[in-house]
Design a protein around this motif. Structure first.
Motif, PDB file in Angstrom:
ATOM      1  N   GLU A  15      70.696  31.066  54.317  1.00 33.71           N
ATOM      2  CA  GLU A  15      69.824  30.831  53.454  1.00 33.71           C
ATOM      3  C   GLU A  15      68.772  31.935  53.565  1.00 33.71           C
ATOM      4  O   GLU A  15      68.200  32.429  52.581  1.00 33.71           O
ATOM      5  N   LYS A  16      68.196  31.919  54.721  1.00 35.06           N
ATOM      6  CA  LYS A  16      67.043  32.942  55.073  1.00 35.06           C
ATOM      7  C   LYS A  16      67.495  34.393  54.731  1.00 35.06           C
ATOM      8  O   LYS A  16      66.718  35.098  54.025  1.00 35.06           O
ATOM      9  N   LEU A  17      68.816  34.596  55.066  1.00 34.33           N
ATOM     10  CA  LEU A  17      69.244  36.092  54.835  1.00 34.33           C
ATOM     11  C   LEU A  17      69.184  36.411  53.156  1.00 34.33           C
ATOM     12  O   LEU A  17      68.759  37.458  52.999  1.00 34.33           O
ATOM     13  N   PHE A  18      69.745  35.349  52.518  1.00 35.94           N
ATOM     14  CA  PHE A  18      70.038  35.960  51.088  1.00 35.94           C
ATOM     15  C   PHE A  18      68.328  35.845  50.335  1.00 35.94           C
ATOM     16  O   PHE A  18      68.001  36.572  49.588  1.00 35.94           O
ATOM     17  N   ARG A  19      67.500  34.598  50.940  1.00 31.32           N
ATOM     18  CA  ARG A  19      66.254  34.856  50.436  1.00 31.32           C
ATOM     19  C   ARG A  19      65.283  36.049  50.662  1.00 31.32           C
ATOM     20  O   ARG A  19      64.591  36.381  49.729  1.00 31.32           O
ATOM     21  N   LEU A  20      65.608  36.404  51.544  1.00 28.46           N
ATOM     22  CA  LEU A  20      64.581  37.630  52.300  1.00 28.46           C
ATOM     23  C   LEU A  20      65.412  38.928  52.037  1.00 28.46           C
ATOM     24  O   LEU A  20      64.605  40.014  51.983  1.00 28.46           O
ATOM     25  N   THR A  21      66.610  39.099  51.404  1.00 31.48           N
ATOM     26  CA  THR A  21      67.048  40.513  51.133  1.00 31.48           C
ATOM     27  C   THR A  21      67.181  40.317  49.470  1.00 31.48           C
ATOM     28  O   THR A  21      67.655  41.366  49.114  1.00 31.48           O
ATOM     29  N   GLY A  22      67.344  39.489  49.056  1.00 29.21           N
ATOM     30  CA  GLY A  22      67.394  39.124  47.427  1.00 29.21           C
ATOM     31  C   GLY A  22      68.401  39.736  46.770  1.00 29.21           C
ATOM     32  O   GLY A  22      69.586  39.610  47.338  1.00 29.21           O
ATOM     33  N   ASP A  23      68.233  40.471  45.738  1.00 26.95           N
ATOM     34  CA  ASP A  23      69.617  41.288  45.106  1.00 26.95           C
ATOM     35  C   ASP A  23      70.104  42.564  45.935  1.00 26.95           C
ATOM     36  O   ASP A  23      71.257  42.928  45.550  1.00 26.95           O
ATOM     37  N   GLU A  24      69.370  42.810  46.949  1.00 30.25           N
ATOM     38  CA  GLU A  24      70.118  44.015  47.604  1.00 30.25           C
ATOM     39  C   GLU A  24      71.144  43.949  48.638  1.00 30.25           C
ATOM     40  O   GLU A  24      71.901  44.871  48.342  1.00 30.25           O
ATOM     41  N   LEU A  25      71.494  42.633  49.070  1.00 30.09           N
ATOM     42  CA  LEU A  25      72.590  42.505  49.857  1.00 30.09           C
ATOM     43  C   LEU A  25      73.679  41.920  49.016  1.00 30.09           C
ATOM     44  O   LEU A  25      73.642  40.946  48.282  1.00 30.09           O
TER      45      LEU A  25
END
Length: 256
Positions: free
Chosen positions: A159-169
């Motif tokens: 969850e932190k991974l997706f929230r802090l990378t946004g649409d980049e990842l």
């Protein structure tokens, strides 16, 4: 579109035990093995439940919503949950929308609500209770989920991974727990963030490792609150080309 597994949440109130099954989002844009696996999980979950909560934003209905609505069973109650009611400026605007929704599906009940409102949540529980079968409870009264701490740790990191990378990842990234050890009031956790390309690895690590440090720090703090224990969290980023379209990799990463 962040949930990857079928997750059961349990809430016992009075004489009723509610077992909520949160499914992955139904995939309509991607056709990799990962997405086919997630869609199978959705369909099997729908087949197992006694009632369905179809959640949409009040006053809105898109193509993706229509595709999910088409999957819903006709032989059990389907409740239309219109959330974010507090964001609707005029309540009279909801009436024509509600009429159009009833034409799309024979919903058993219509429940307008705002999730932060305790009164709305209590009312939702009371409505759902009317549709529960009479049978022994499946879980202990104080149970919250059927998932263990190891699984919850991977979900929180992801969850932190997706929230802090946004649409980049890209969507094809996952988290695997390599080590989970309990030493009294200390939890030692080692996790791998798995991506498909070297460029994705760089996105996660960030300049001088700052983004990865923030992912780890925020995940650790949430894990400590959840587990009521001191947490030592170690994160690694690994490249596994094509893992999302490889059935063997999917199974090894815990996808059913």
């Amino acid at each position: 579109q962040t949930t990857r597994h079928r997750i059961t949440g349990i809430r016992t109130r009075g004489e009723a035990q509610f077992v909520f099954v949160d499914t992955p989002g139904f995939q309509v844009k991607h056709v990799a093995a990962l997405n086919r696996t997630l869609n199978r999980t959705v369909l099997s979950s729908i087949a197992d439940v006694d009632a369905v909560l179809f959640v949409v934003e009040a006053g809105r209905f898109g193509l993706d919503d229509a595709k999910v609505l088409a999957l819903l069973p006709s032989d059990r109650p389907v409740l239309l949950i219109a959330h974010k009611l507090d964001a609707v400026r005029r309540r009279t605007d909801i009436l024509p929308w509600l009429k159009s929704m009833q034409e799309r599906h024979p919903f058993t009940e219509y429940v307008p609500m705002s999730a932060p409102s305790d009164a709305d949540v209590r009312r939702l529980f009371a409505i759902i209770e009317r549709h529960l079968p009479e049978q022994p409870w499946f879980y202990d009264e104080d149970a919250l989920t059927d998932r263990n701490d190891r699984f919850l740790a991977s979900e929180i990191v992801r969850e932190k991974l997706f929230r802090l990378t946004g649409d980049e990842l890209p969507y094809t990234s996952t988290v695997v727990i390599d080590k989970f050890e309990e030493e009294g009031n200390l939890r030692r956790i080692s996790a791998s963030i798995v991506v498909e390309r070297d460029a994705h690895k760089g996105m996660i690590i960030g300049e001088k490792g700052e983004r990865l440090k923030r992912i780890g720090s925020e995940a650790r703090q949430e894990l400590e609150r959840l587990m009521d224990a001191k947490v030592f969290l170690e994160l690694w980023v690994k490249v596994r080309s094509g893992w999302a379209d490889d059935e063997a990799h999917l199974r090894s990463y815990g996808y059913e």
